[in-house]
Motif scaffolding. Structure first.
Motif, PDB file in Angstrom:
ATOM      1  N   ILE A 163       0.826  -1.215   0.000  1.00 14.55           N
ATOM      2  CA  ILE A 163       0.000   0.000   0.000  1.00 14.55           C
ATOM      3  C   ILE A 163       0.861   1.266   0.000  1.00 14.55           C
ATOM      4  O   ILE A 163       0.324   2.372   0.055  1.00 14.55           O
ATOM      5  CB  ILE A 163      -0.954   0.029   1.214  1.00 14.55           C
ATOM      6  CG1 ILE A 163      -0.180  -0.030   2.527  1.00 14.55           C
ATOM      7  CG2 ILE A 163      -1.948  -1.115   1.122  1.00 14.55           C
ATOM      8  CD1 ILE A 163      -1.066   0.121   3.760  1.00 14.55           C
ATOM      9  N   GLY A 164       2.181   1.114  -0.063  1.00 17.61           N
ATOM     10  CA  GLY A 164       3.031   2.300  -0.106  1.00 17.61           C
ATOM     11  C   GLY A 164       4.503   1.944  -0.009  1.00 17.61           C
ATOM     12  O   GLY A 164       4.867   0.866   0.460  1.00 17.61           O
ATOM     13  N   ALA A 165       5.335   2.878  -0.479  1.00 19.24           N
ATOM     14  CA  ALA A 165       6.792   2.754  -0.342  1.00 19.24           C
ATOM     15  C   ALA A 165       7.278   3.936   0.483  1.00 19.24           C
ATOM     16  O   ALA A 165       6.873   5.078   0.239  1.00 19.24           O
ATOM     17  CB  ALA A 165       7.469   2.747  -1.707  1.00 19.24           C
ATOM     18  N   VAL A 166       8.152   3.687   1.447  1.00 16.35           N
ATOM     19  CA  VAL A 166       8.591   4.719   2.385  1.00 16.35           C
ATOM     20  C   VAL A 166      10.096   4.915   2.278  1.00 16.35           C
ATOM     21  O   VAL A 166      10.855   3.966   2.059  1.00 16.35           O
ATOM     22  CB  VAL A 166       8.196   4.356   3.836  1.00 16.35           C
ATOM     23  CG1 VAL A 166       8.852   3.049   4.276  1.00 16.35           C
ATOM     24  CG2 VAL A 166       8.546   5.488   4.803  1.00 16.35           C
ATOM     25  N   ASP A 167      10.528   6.144   2.420  1.00 15.46           N
ATOM     26  CA  ASP A 167      11.954   6.471   2.466  1.00 15.46           C
ATOM     27  C   ASP A 167      12.090   7.912   2.928  1.00 15.46           C
ATOM     28  O   ASP A 167      11.095   8.648   3.041  1.00 15.46           O
ATOM     29  CB  ASP A 167      12.602   6.282   1.098  1.00 15.46           C
ATOM     30  CG  ASP A 167      14.113   6.081   1.204  1.00 15.46           C
ATOM     31  OD1 ASP A 167      14.640   6.146   2.335  1.00 15.46           O
ATOM     32  OD2 ASP A 167      14.763   5.879   0.168  1.00 15.46           O
ATOM     33  N   CYS A 168      13.321   8.318   3.186  1.00 10.68           N
ATOM     34  CA  CYS A 168      13.615   9.692   3.598  1.00 10.68           C
ATOM     35  C   CYS A 168      14.542  10.340   2.590  1.00 10.68           C
ATOM     36  O   CYS A 168      15.350   9.672   1.939  1.00 10.68           O
ATOM     37  CB  CYS A 168      14.252   9.734   4.985  1.00 10.68           C
ATOM     38  SG  CYS A 168      13.111   9.341   6.343  1.00 10.68           S
ATOM     39  N   THR A 169      14.458  11.639   2.467  1.00  8.15           N
ATOM     40  CA  THR A 169      15.342  12.415   1.608  1.00  8.15           C
ATOM     41  C   THR A 169      15.810  13.647   2.363  1.00  8.15           C
ATOM     42  O   THR A 169      15.083  14.191   3.202  1.00  8.15           O
ATOM     43  CB  THR A 169      14.631  12.818   0.303  1.00  8.15           C
ATOM     44  OG1 THR A 169      15.551  13.490  -0.546  1.00  8.15           O
ATOM     45  CG2 THR A 169      13.454  13.742   0.575  1.00  8.15           C
ATOM     46  N   SER A 237      -4.890  -2.597   6.149  1.00  4.64           N
ATOM     47  CA  SER A 237      -4.553  -3.937   5.671  1.00  4.64           C
ATOM     48  C   SER A 237      -3.566  -3.817   4.529  1.00  4.64           C
ATOM     49  O   SER A 237      -3.924  -3.417   3.419  1.00  4.64           O
ATOM     50  CB  SER A 237      -5.820  -4.662   5.204  1.00  4.64           C
ATOM     51  OG  SER A 237      -5.497  -5.873   4.582  1.00  4.64           O
ATOM     52  N   GLY A 238      -2.314  -4.148   4.789  1.00  3.40           N
ATOM     53  CA  GLY A 238      -1.278  -4.041   3.773  1.00  3.40           C
ATOM     54  C   GLY A 238       0.064  -3.732   4.402  1.00  3.40           C
ATOM     55  O   GLY A 238       0.178  -3.550   5.622  1.00  3.40           O
ATOM     56  N   VAL A 239       1.091  -3.677   3.561  1.00  7.26           N
ATOM     57  CA  VAL A 239       2.439  -3.453   4.060  1.00  7.26           C
ATOM     58  C   VAL A 239       3.086  -2.305   3.290  1.00  7.26           C
ATOM     59  O   VAL A 239       2.715  -2.004   2.143  1.00  7.26           O
ATOM     60  CB  VAL A 239       3.313  -4.713   3.922  1.00  7.26           C
ATOM     61  CG1 VAL A 239       2.757  -5.846   4.763  1.00  7.26           C
ATOM     62  CG2 VAL A 239       3.433  -5.129   2.456  1.00  7.26           C
ATOM     63  N   LEU A 240       4.059  -1.672   3.932  1.00  7.12           N
ATOM     64  CA  LEU A 240       4.936  -0.709   3.277  1.00  7.12           C
ATOM     65  C   LEU A 240       6.225  -1.413   2.876  1.00  7.12           C
ATOM     66  O   LEU A 240       6.603  -2.436   3.470  1.00  7.12           O
ATOM     67  CB  LEU A 240       5.267   0.453   4.213  1.00  7.12           C
ATOM     68  CG  LEU A 240       4.128   1.349   4.682  1.00  7.12           C
ATOM     69  CD1 LEU A 240       4.680   2.456   5.587  1.00  7.12           C
ATOM     70  CD2 LEU A 240       3.379   1.952   3.518  1.00  7.12           C
ATOM     71  N   LEU A 241       6.903  -0.872   1.903  1.00  4.39           N
ATOM     72  CA  LEU A 241       8.221  -1.364   1.519  1.00  4.39           C
ATOM     73  C   LEU A 241       9.259  -0.301   1.869  1.00  4.39           C
ATOM     74  O   LEU A 241       9.101   0.873   1.510  1.00  4.39           O
ATOM     75  CB  LEU A 241       8.275  -1.675   0.021  1.00  4.39           C
ATOM     76  CG  LEU A 241       7.325  -2.751  -0.490  1.00  4.39           C
ATOM     77  CD1 LEU A 241       7.608  -3.037  -1.961  1.00  4.39           C
ATOM     78  CD2 LEU A 241       7.431  -4.026   0.329  1.00  4.39           C
ATOM     79  N   GLY A 242      10.320  -0.737   2.567  1.00  3.42           N
ATOM     80  CA  GLY A 242      11.411   0.158   2.927  1.00  3.42           C
ATOM     81  C   GLY A 242      12.744  -0.453   2.560  1.00  3.42           C
ATOM     82  O   GLY A 242      12.834  -1.663   2.296  1.00  3.42           O
ATOM     83  N   ASP A 243      13.794   0.363   2.533  1.00  4.55           N
ATOM     84  CA  ASP A 243      15.111  -0.159   2.184  1.00  4.55           C
ATOM     85  C   ASP A 243      15.728  -0.896   3.368  1.00  4.55           C
ATOM     86  O   ASP A 243      15.129  -1.017   4.437  1.00  4.55           O
ATOM     87  CB  ASP A 243      16.026   0.953   1.661  1.00  4.55           C
ATOM     88  CG  ASP A 243      16.229   2.067   2.672  1.00  4.55           C
ATOM     89  OD1 ASP A 243      16.074   1.815   3.895  1.00  4.55           O
ATOM     90  OD2 ASP A 243      16.537   3.203   2.266  1.00  4.55           O
ATOM     91  N   ARG A 244      16.959  -1.388   3.171  1.00  2.00           N
ATOM     92  CA  ARG A 244      17.571  -2.263   4.178  1.00  2.00           C
ATOM     93  C   ARG A 244      18.005  -1.537   5.438  1.00  2.00           C
ATOM     94  O   ARG A 244      18.451  -2.166   6.400  1.00  2.00           O
ATOM     95  CB  ARG A 244      18.782  -2.983   3.574  1.00  2.00           C
ATOM     96  CG  ARG A 244      19.874  -2.065   3.061  1.00  2.00           C
ATOM     97  CD  ARG A 244      20.849  -2.833   2.173  1.00  2.00           C
ATOM     98  NE  ARG A 244      21.915  -1.990   1.643  1.00  2.00           N
ATOM     99  CZ  ARG A 244      23.109  -1.896   2.174  1.00  2.00           C
ATOM    100  NH1 ARG A 244      23.408  -2.605   3.255  1.00  2.00           N
ATOM    101  NH2 ARG A 244      24.030  -1.130   1.641  1.00  2.00           N
TER     102      ARG A 244
END
Length: 360
Positions: A163-169, A237-244
């Motif tokens: 349901i989404g991708a997360v990261d910082c800039t 209901s769902g997951v986010l994707l993040g980097d390592r």
């Protein structure tokens, strides 16, 4: 011969003022007859130009700028026209030119034929008006149904239930004054604010957190955010994707550090799907060059960042022309938050159920 005629006419007209007036009038008539008619545009109307001209300077078409004027007009319109107050169109275009170019205020003022103080007040007023609309244009998980969002992410690389991708800039800022100046020095040794964003498959921003100094780690920002609390309580209901560099959680899946065969397929799909947030950062900074460096204090830098995120969503929803995106930067930052046991278990189940070689 021509020189002699010129000298003769000059002497004759000096001797006879009446004849000089006749010659000047005839010359004026001839110039008007052979001169191409000039078209003057209204300088007080910033929209009196084609869309290519407007996009180059404001990142929006004429229709897009008019939409913003209708949206922001009630919040920024002057009550009277005293002292030649700027119109709503002028105020919006002044702010958009600053966001798009990131130039010094006096440069924006020279371009818009206004003084620096007026430019500063106008940008601040428009910025706060745009920021006030953040809850309207930035909402998690988005304005669409969850099943549609998951399906769009799944089409990218076959990664389910996203349901989404997360990261910082990092948004570079000038060195702030005060005792906390060192807090804003990031791992690359320049001053910045660290901004967390979540996006959907269409690169529309669904969540933004802009309030942390550059020295704060991505994982710490995520764990202190409101979206973390909502996801940990099972509201979506769902997951986010993040980097390592994030810790693996039941609602935030990260890649494997040393993947095996099936895990490599998982990592490949994970990387392709999570790349949407990197694309979002690239689009945002390419559209609004001011985010490459803000010469303001941290509080105003956060306000401008949120305002640009709102404008980015408006541009995406209205199908405005997208800028060219430069290559993404890779931040080499150490992970400080360990994986959660239940997060690792869920990640292993994803590998077994969706990326196992026996399923192909």
């Amino acid at each position: 011969m021509k020189a002699q005629n010129c000298v003769f006419l000059s002497a004759l007209t000096m001797a006879c003022p009446f004849l000089r007036d006749v010659v000047d009038e005839e010359a004026l008539v001839l110039r008007r007859a052979f001169r191409r008619e000039r078209v003057f545009r209204n300088r007080l109307d910033p929209l009196a130009f084609p869309d290519d001209h407007l996009y180059e300077r404001y990142r929006f078409s004429a229709d897009g700028i008019r939409y913003l004027c209708r949206l922001l007009g009630p919040r920024i319109k002057h009550r009277t026209a005293r002292s030649h107050a700027l119109s709503v169109e002028q105020m919006v275009c002044v702010a958009l030119r600053f966001f798009a170019s990131g130039a010094f205020l006096y440069s924006v003022g020279d371009a818009e034929q206004l003084n620096k103080a007026t430019i500063c007040r106008t940008i601040r007023s428009v910025c706060l008006a745009i920021k006030a609309l953040a809850d309207v244009f930035i909402s998690f998980p988005g304005h669409r149904r969850l099943c549609d969002m998951k399906e769009e992410f799944y089409r990218i690389a076959g990664f389910p239930n996203v349901i989404g991708a997360v990261d910082c800039t990092h948004i570079r800022i000038k060195a702030p004054s005060g005792a906390h100046e060192a807090d804003f020095v990031n791992r690359k040794s320049f001053h910045s604010i660290n901004v967390q964003m979540v996006c959907n498959a269409d690169c529309v921003i669904s969540n933004v957190v802009a309030k942390w100094p550059g020295s704060v780690h991505d994982s710490r920002i995520f764990q202190a955010s409101e979206i973390y609390q909502c996801l940990s309580q099972g509201e979506f209901s769902g997951v986010l994707l993040g980097d390592r560099w994030y810790g693996c959680q039941p609602f935030l899946l990260t890649p494997f550090t040393d993947p095996q065969e099936a895990q490599q397929a998982y990592n490949h799909a994970h990387a392709r799907t999570r790349a949407r947030v990197e694309m979002t950062f690239g689009l945002l900074k390419a559209r609004f060059h001011c985010l490459h460096k803000l010469r303001v204090n941290p509080v105003r830098a956060c306000d401008i960042t949120v305002a640009c995120a709102v404008l980015h969503n408006v541009a995406c929803l209205r199908k405005e022309r997208a800028p060219r995106v430069p290559p993404a930067m890779d931040w080499d930052n150490p992970a400080i938050f360990p994986d959660d046991d239940s997060g690792r278990l869920l990640r292993d189940q994803y590998v077994l159920n969706y990326f196992s070689p026996s399923l192909s």
